[in-house]
Enzyme design. Structure first.
Site, PDB file in Angstrom:
ATOM      1  N   LYS A 142       0.683  -1.123   0.038  1.00  0.00           N
ATOM      2  CA  LYS A 142      -0.147  -0.161  -0.140  1.00  0.00           C
ATOM      3  C   LYS A 142       0.944   1.134   0.022  1.00  0.00           C
ATOM      4  O   LYS A 142       1.719   1.371   0.728  1.00  0.00           O
ATOM      5  CB  LYS A 142      -0.716   0.043   1.308  1.00  0.00           C
ATOM      6  CG  LYS A 142      -2.008  -1.202   1.213  1.00  0.00           C
ATOM      7  CD  LYS A 142      -2.981  -0.991   2.389  1.00  0.00           C
ATOM      8  CE  LYS A 142      -4.238  -0.052   2.401  1.00  0.00           C
ATOM      9  NZ  LYS A 142      -4.836  -0.115   3.464  1.00  0.00           N
ATOM     10  N   ILE A 143       0.778   2.058  -1.035  1.00  0.00           N
ATOM     11  CA  ILE A 143       1.239   3.336  -1.118  1.00  0.00           C
ATOM     12  C   ILE A 143       0.136   4.491  -1.093  1.00  0.00           C
ATOM     13  O   ILE A 143      -0.752   4.429  -1.813  1.00  0.00           O
ATOM     14  CB  ILE A 143       2.055   3.518  -2.216  1.00  0.00           C
ATOM     15  CG1 ILE A 143       3.097   2.182  -2.534  1.00  0.00           C
ATOM     16  CG2 ILE A 143       2.761   4.799  -2.343  1.00  0.00           C
ATOM     17  CD1 ILE A 143       3.997   2.140  -3.615  1.00  0.00           C
TER      18      ILE A 143
END
Length: 370
Positions: A142-143
């Site tokens: 997750k970014i």
């Protein structure tokens, strides 16, 4: 075991249901496997708040923390080890789903350190590191969709790392996220990578939009109040219109011919915050094929009990939703300000949860070494 008929209906409509939670207790008890078997759960998302809640005050992690402390690990290393261990174990639970869905589902997401949300190069480095540490094909990194996060998304995709883009609040930022994904695919193709192995979801937050806009509509008063509870769904529906455009474009068609996958819209923050609204508001009105709805357990339970899905999203619904947002803006709500605020608050909330987790584990390390 048989699947719940209401969650099965969503699944049949093209909605992948992912659980917005993970803990060692949930896996040890068999609860997660039960949800896979009976509630059509085909993935899991985590975030700093989820890990903070899972580890703080729980005994399941004490032995590992004490062992790692005895090995001389610092608090950051301990937190990384216990969280990646949980993600790896969950990924193994979903291995069959991952295989049968050809990589679209069976996914478990883990987020980069939220303190890096505005540092592109460090985010890229940690995305690569977490991908290697977890060591499972079905992990998603997750970014956050901050301005600094966009080039990190591109870089991770170009490396062949599957990415869950988080903290998307506006349609405009969502379009930038899609571009970052497609650019990453183009770079991966140029480098000779197998595009069929690269997947991504774009996590579009819903309930937080209503919570903030409703407050502003209340302050405006008058006819503006009649628009309460409409913006969150409309914002997401309008975003799906951009999905249809982008993944029906010649640009994507060229990538698809090389094996590329679409970047599915993921509806996040689907737990209803206003008790006056239906507790399945952000499920029933966001049926889209394909899409992902990541649900906290309370929302999952409500969905299984009484969900009544509306018509599947299409271009006509998306256009109508844009009209709702225009009316909200015309009533006096500064939407750009709303979305900027929600992004700042989203990053800050995850940073706070991460700091609290570090403090809790630090105390446990100190106790183990005493």
């Amino acid at each position: 075991m048989t699947q719940n008929p209401r969650t099965q209906t969503l699944s049949d409509a093209g909605v992948s249901i992912w659980l917005d939670d993970l803990s060692r207790q949930r896996m040890d008890s068999g609860n997660l496997q039960e949800l896979i078997d009976t509630r059509n759960i085909v993935g899991v998302t985590t975030n700093p708040s989820i890990f903070q809640a899972a580890i703080s005050g729980r005994s399941e992690y004490d032995a590992d923390i004490a062992r790692l402390a005895g090995e001389g690990k610092d608090v950051d290393a301990v937190v990384e080890t216990v969280t990646t261990d949980d993600v790896r174990r969950a990924a193994d639970l979903f291995a069959d789903v991952y295989t049968t869905s050809h990589g679209f589902d069976g996914r478990v997401s883990i987020e980069v350190d939220p303190r890096l949300a505005h540092e592109t190069e460090k985010t890229i480095a940690q995305a690569k590191h977490l991908y290697e540490v977890v060591g499972r094909e079905n992990v998603m990194i997750k970014i956050p969709a901050t301005v600094e996060g966009l080039p990190a998304i591109t870089a991770a995709i170009a490396e062949g790392i599957s990415v869950n883009v988080t903290l998307i609040f506006s349609v405009a930022r969502y379009e930038e996220v899609i571009d970052a994904y497609l650019t990453g695919l183009e770079q991966a193709a140029a480098a000779g990578k197998d595009l069929s192995t690269i997947h991504s979801v774009a996590s579009f937050f819903v309930s937080r939009v209503d919570a903030e806009i409703d407050k502003r509509l209340t302050d405006l008063g008058g006819e503006a109040v009649s628009l309460q509870g409409a913006a969150g769904v409309a914002n997401a529906q309008a975003a799906f219109g951009k999905y249809l455009e982008a993944f029906g474009s010649e640009r994507y068609s060229a990538l698809s011919a090389k094996g590329a996958n679409v970047q599915r819209a993921l509806w996040a923050s689907t737990g209803v915050k206003n008790p006056e609204y239906s507790d399945t508001l952000y499920v029933d009105n966001l049926v889209a094929d394909p899409s992902v709805n990541t649900m906290p357990e309370k929302t999952l339970d409500a969905t299984a009990d009484h969900s009544e899905p509306a018509a599947s999203l299409n271009a006509e619904i998306a256009t109508s939703a844009e009209g709702v947002l225009e009316r909200v803006a015309a009533a006096g709500v500064d939407l750009d300000d709303v979305f900027a605020l929600l992004e700042r608050e989203g990053v800050e909330k995850f940073e706070k949860a991460w700091e609290e987790l570090l403090a809790t584990v630090s105390e446990s390390i100190d106790s183990a070494r005493a």
